[in-house]
Design a protein around this motif. Structure first.
Motif, mmCIF file in Angstrom:
data_model
loop_
_atom_site.group_PDB
_atom_site.id
_atom_site.type_symbol
_atom_site.label_atom_id
_atom_site.label_comp_id
_atom_site.label_asym_id
_atom_site.label_seq_id
_atom_site.Cartn_x
_atom_site.Cartn_y
_atom_site.Cartn_z
ATOM 1 N N ILE A 442 0.074 -1.044 -9.221
ATOM 2 C CA ILE A 442 1.607 -0.914 -9.963
ATOM 3 C C ILE A 442 1.556 -2.184 -11.493
ATOM 4 O O ILE A 442 1.426 -2.359 -12.070
ATOM 5 C CB ILE A 442 2.256 -1.327 -8.161
ATOM 6 N N THR A 444 4.369 -2.905 -13.895
ATOM 7 C CA THR A 444 5.353 -3.661 -13.241
ATOM 8 C C THR A 444 5.464 -4.435 -14.708
ATOM 9 O O THR A 444 5.170 -4.778 -15.607
ATOM 10 C CB THR A 444 4.901 -5.244 -12.250
ATOM 11 N N MET A 551 10.208 0.522 -7.647
ATOM 12 C CA MET A 551 11.280 -0.055 -6.871
ATOM 13 C C MET A 551 11.446 -1.406 -8.403
ATOM 14 O O MET A 551 10.889 -1.927 -9.496
ATOM 15 C CB MET A 551 10.100 -2.016 -6.687
ATOM 16 N N HIS A 565 6.647 -10.352 -4.665
ATOM 17 C CA HIS A 565 4.746 -9.346 -4.217
ATOM 18 C C HIS A 565 5.854 -8.412 -3.052
ATOM 19 O O HIS A 565 4.862 -7.788 -3.018
ATOM 20 C CB HIS A 565 4.004 -10.486 -3.730
ATOM 21 N N ARG A 568 7.816 -5.959 -3.888
ATOM 22 C CA ARG A 568 6.861 -4.841 -4.572
ATOM 23 C C ARG A 568 5.639 -3.979 -3.937
ATOM 24 O O ARG A 568 5.161 -2.694 -4.029
ATOM 25 C CB ARG A 568 6.250 -5.400 -5.842
ATOM 26 N N CYS A 580 7.090 -0.942 -10.854
ATOM 27 C CA CYS A 580 7.914 -2.163 -10.495
ATOM 28 C C CYS A 580 8.434 -2.868 -11.520
ATOM 29 O O CYS A 580 7.572 -3.289 -12.659
ATOM 30 C CB CYS A 580 7.761 -3.635 -10.097
ATOM 31 N N THR A 599 3.745 -9.018 -14.099
ATOM 32 C CA THR A 599 3.044 -7.783 -14.549
ATOM 33 C C THR A 599 2.217 -8.029 -14.408
ATOM 34 O O THR A 599 1.928 -7.285 -14.728
ATOM 35 C CB THR A 599 4.193 -7.764 -15.757
ATOM 36 N N CYS A 602 -1.645 -7.711 -9.794
ATOM 37 C CA CYS A 602 -1.228 -7.451 -8.011
ATOM 38 C C CYS A 602 -1.764 -8.016 -7.143
ATOM 39 O O CYS A 602 -1.992 -7.792 -5.895
ATOM 40 C CB CYS A 602 -1.425 -6.130 -7.772
#
Ligand code: ADP
Ligand code: MG
Length: 682
Positions: A442, A444, A551, A565, A568, A580, A599, A602
């Protein structure tokens, strides 16, 4: 003679009136009183002459009042008491707001201690609203003063005086739960010293010594309690499960299990073959595939001729599990049913009848499984999903429907391995530390609030591509009298709907909704009936909406890393790139660092390790709604080293004296702490 269970009412200097006030803080017994620890401390030791006061730096001065204090009524709700005081170095003008009574308690010609921040220039020093007390009766200046968490009707002074009385009353009777040799080996202070200095520290060092001792004690007793629960359970024996040809199960899956999943399955199956009931926690990040580990265990249990139950915390999660597992189980000849709060009464009855008759092998459901009419022919395995949503008591209630069934609890809250071993000392722990292949990480971003227009624009773009969005709403200020998350969510959703996305459908969900309503909103969102879901953290757990691709988290600084977390993890479950966005206007270095971690990775376990490093283990103690004694003081920030030290000390003591027969004070305290939990745990 008093003991620690004595009601505070009977302690000299407290009495009925004050006891009532203290009861509002949950302080009933002498033990409660001395264990009501300060939230923080105010170091009021610095003392200066008036001429040496440094503007903006709080300090004490001893000064004589040179004229009678005057009161002036400035306007409604604002009275001002003014006086002038001197020492050999200079003159201090003092003002008090809305403390008119001081006019009559401060007298010309007498010397007082004023503690506060000075302002003004060399010629005229001023102090507004200082703490003041007579120079010959000092209580709250010249020392480190405890600051307690309070409610209306109890002042800091009343509380600290009460604690003083309490400490005095138990001076001779405090039993030390730490054995002498443990204290000696780990360089821990005596109990009296610890209590005295946690409340009224002589110095910063004394406070550290006190804190370390109390945190150690707490962790030590916690570890002993969990070990004993565990060993009591280990004396139960059950018929060991037979081995089962698991390849049949594996071949029925549309993918092959990851190495981590296989390892967890192996650990669980070996428990079930052991002849002692399994008590295992399977920890795995969101999306790591815990469901399949559970399914493998279910298959194994059913092939051993026994029944299995899977309990999920919400209706929608139970339905999702059922939708995913029923076809698989069906194909393997396992009869499976769903039972939730919204199952119609007739169907419920039919399902219950089949369960009791052994015609069903596997039941998936919610709390509804705990209800009275639900009985099993031979419940062999209980799986609880997202275990932190259930208390120990609820898990135990389901297990009680069988004869020492195996239990597997699944948690998506990554806890660093070191901590997991301690916090879950009563369970065996398996960790799925690997995600199925082919997941897109993802993306971020951490951005300030000024990015809102861009963020909304981005949501719009994704919506045009057919994706959906979550927005976690700004949380309500913690110190608001009545936090109303409902208001925050509904207002924000209404604003978005009217002003930002009039052409899209915005829905919302919050924790104050009835479970039914919540589930209905979630189900509609999962079915694609809304583009945007505004919510509080209620969406944190488990729900799978693969079409959701973004998100957005407002006030991201207010959340712990692990919680961020979790949130996310609600996206990135489909085949498209997910995003995210963490929005925060907080510029502190800590926030910056924490959001940066998000960032950069994950990996939930890495994030948890980082959280542990940045904030200490306190946050993790709250993670588990275990129904076990809370860790009060260890929360105040002990290091992991202390945790490990306490754990090792507990193990060593139990190795030498498993029944604690030579350590009655330790045994008594553990029993006391675990009393509530113990009947639900056995
Ligand atoms: P969680 O651990 O969050 O409960 P799930 O069990 O819901 O994760 O699994 C997440 C998704 O990954 C599901 O769609 C599941 O079918 C899929 N999945 C699980 N294990 C594997 C695997 N070994 N290979 C590929 N996909 C998998
Ligand atoms: Mg899951």
């Amino acid at each position: 003679m008093a003991d620690l269970t004595t009601s505070v009412q009977f302690i000299k200097g407290i009495g009925e009136q004050r006891a009532k006030a203290l009861a509002k803080l949950g302080i009933v017994t002498l033990r409660d009183l001395i264990s009501y620890f300060p939230r923080k401390y105010d170091d009021r030791r610095s003392t200066r002459r008036i001429a040496d006061l440094i503007p903006g730096e709080p300090a004490c001065v001893a000064a004589m009042v040179t004229s009678p204090p005057t009161v002036s009524h400035i306007r409604r709700g604002l009275d001002l008491v003014k006086l002038r005081a001197v020492d050999e170095s200079g003159v201090l003008d003092v003002t008090f707001f809305n403390q008119a009574w001081l006019k009559n308690s401060l007298h010309q010609g007498e010397t007082y201690i004023f503690y506060g921040k000075a302002e003004g220039n060399l010629l005229r020093r001023q102090m507004a609203n200082p703490v003041v007390e007579p120079a010959n009766r000092r209580e709250v200046t010249g020392c480190i003063v405890p600051i307690y968490p309070l409610t209306a009707g109890v002042s800091q002074l009343i509380l600290s005086r009460s604690v003083r009385q309490g400490l005095h009353a138990c001076a001779e009777i405090l039993p030390d739960a730490l054995p002498d040799e443990v204290r000696r080996d780990h360089q821990l202070c005596r109990i009296e010293y610890a209590y005295e200095n946690i409340h009224f520290p002589e110095s910063a060092e004394a406070l550290d010594i006190a804190r370390r001792r109390l945190a150690f004690e707490e962790l030590f007793l916690f570890a002993i309690g969990l070990r004993r629960i565990r060993s009591r359970r280990e004396v139960v024996s059950v018929p060991p499960c037979r081995s089962v040809e698991m390849d049949v199960f594996y071949r029925a899956l549309p993918f092959s299990l990851t190495g981590a999943q296989r390892r967890c399955v192996e650990e669980a199956l070996s428990d079930m073959r052991s002849g002692v009931p399994m008590n295992r926690l399977c920890q795995g990040d969101v999306g790591s595939g815990k469901t399949m580990v559970a399914a493998a265990c279910v298959y194994f249990c059913v092939k051993n001729g026994r029944q299995a139950a899977l309990m999920a915390p919400t209706e929608i999660l139970a339905q999702q599990h059922y939708a995913g597992l029923d076809p698989l189980m069906e194909g393997l000849g396992i009869r499976c049913a769903l039972l939730t709060g919204s199952t119609p009464a007739r169907e419920k009855k039919a399902v219950a009848a089949k369960l009791a008759a052994g015609e069903l092998n596997f039941i998936i459901g919610t709390h509804a499984l705990l209800s009275g009419g639900v009985d099993f022919a031979d419940l062999g395995l209980v799986v609880t999903d997202e275990q932190h949503r259930f208390g120990v008591a609820q898990r135990a209630a389901l297990s009680a429907k069988g004869l020492h069934p195996h239990t597997l609890v699944m948690s998506a809250t990554p806890i660093p391995r070191t901590l997991a071993l301690i916090l879950y000392g009563d369970l065996d722990v398996s960790i799925i530390d690997q995600l199925p292949p082919g997941r897109l990480p993802i993306e971020t971003f951490a951005v300030p609030g000024s990015y809102h227009p861009r963020v909304y624009q981005f949501i719009r773009k994704l919506a045009a591509e057919g994706r959906q969005a979550y927005i976690v709403c700004p949380m309500v200020e913690e110190n608001d009298e009545l936090p109303d998350e409902r208001k925050a969510v509904t207002a924000y959703a209404a604003m978005l709907q009217q002003e930002v996305f009039p052409d899209l459908k915005v829905s919302f969900v919050h924790g104050k909704m009835k479970p039914r309503e919540k589930d209905a909103v979630m189900a509609a969102f999962a079915a694609g009936e809304a583009h945007i879901l505004v919510s509080t953290t209620v969406i944190e757990v488990g729900v799978d909406v693969p079409n959701a691709a973004i998100m957005v988290i407002e006030n991201a600084e207010r959340f712990g890393l692990s919680q961020l977390h979790q949130l996310r993890g609600r996206v990135g479950r489909g085949s498209w790139q997910s995003y995210c966005v963490l929005i925060s206007d907080n510029r502190s270095e800590e926030t910056r660092q924490r959001l940066k971690v998000m960032t950069q990775t994950c990996d939930g376990f890495k994030i948890a390790e980082e959280d542990l490093r940045l904030r200490g283990p306190g946050d993790f103690f709250g993670v588990r709604q275990h129904g076990l004694p809370g860790l009060k003081i260890a929360d105040l920030g002990c290091g992991t080293e202390l945790l490990q030290e306490a754990q090792a000390a507990a193990d060593a003591l139990l190795a030498e004296d498993p029944e604690l027969t030579s350590h009655p004070a330790t045994a008594a305290r553990v029993t006391e702490l675990f009393t509530e939990a113990s009947d639900t745990l056995n």
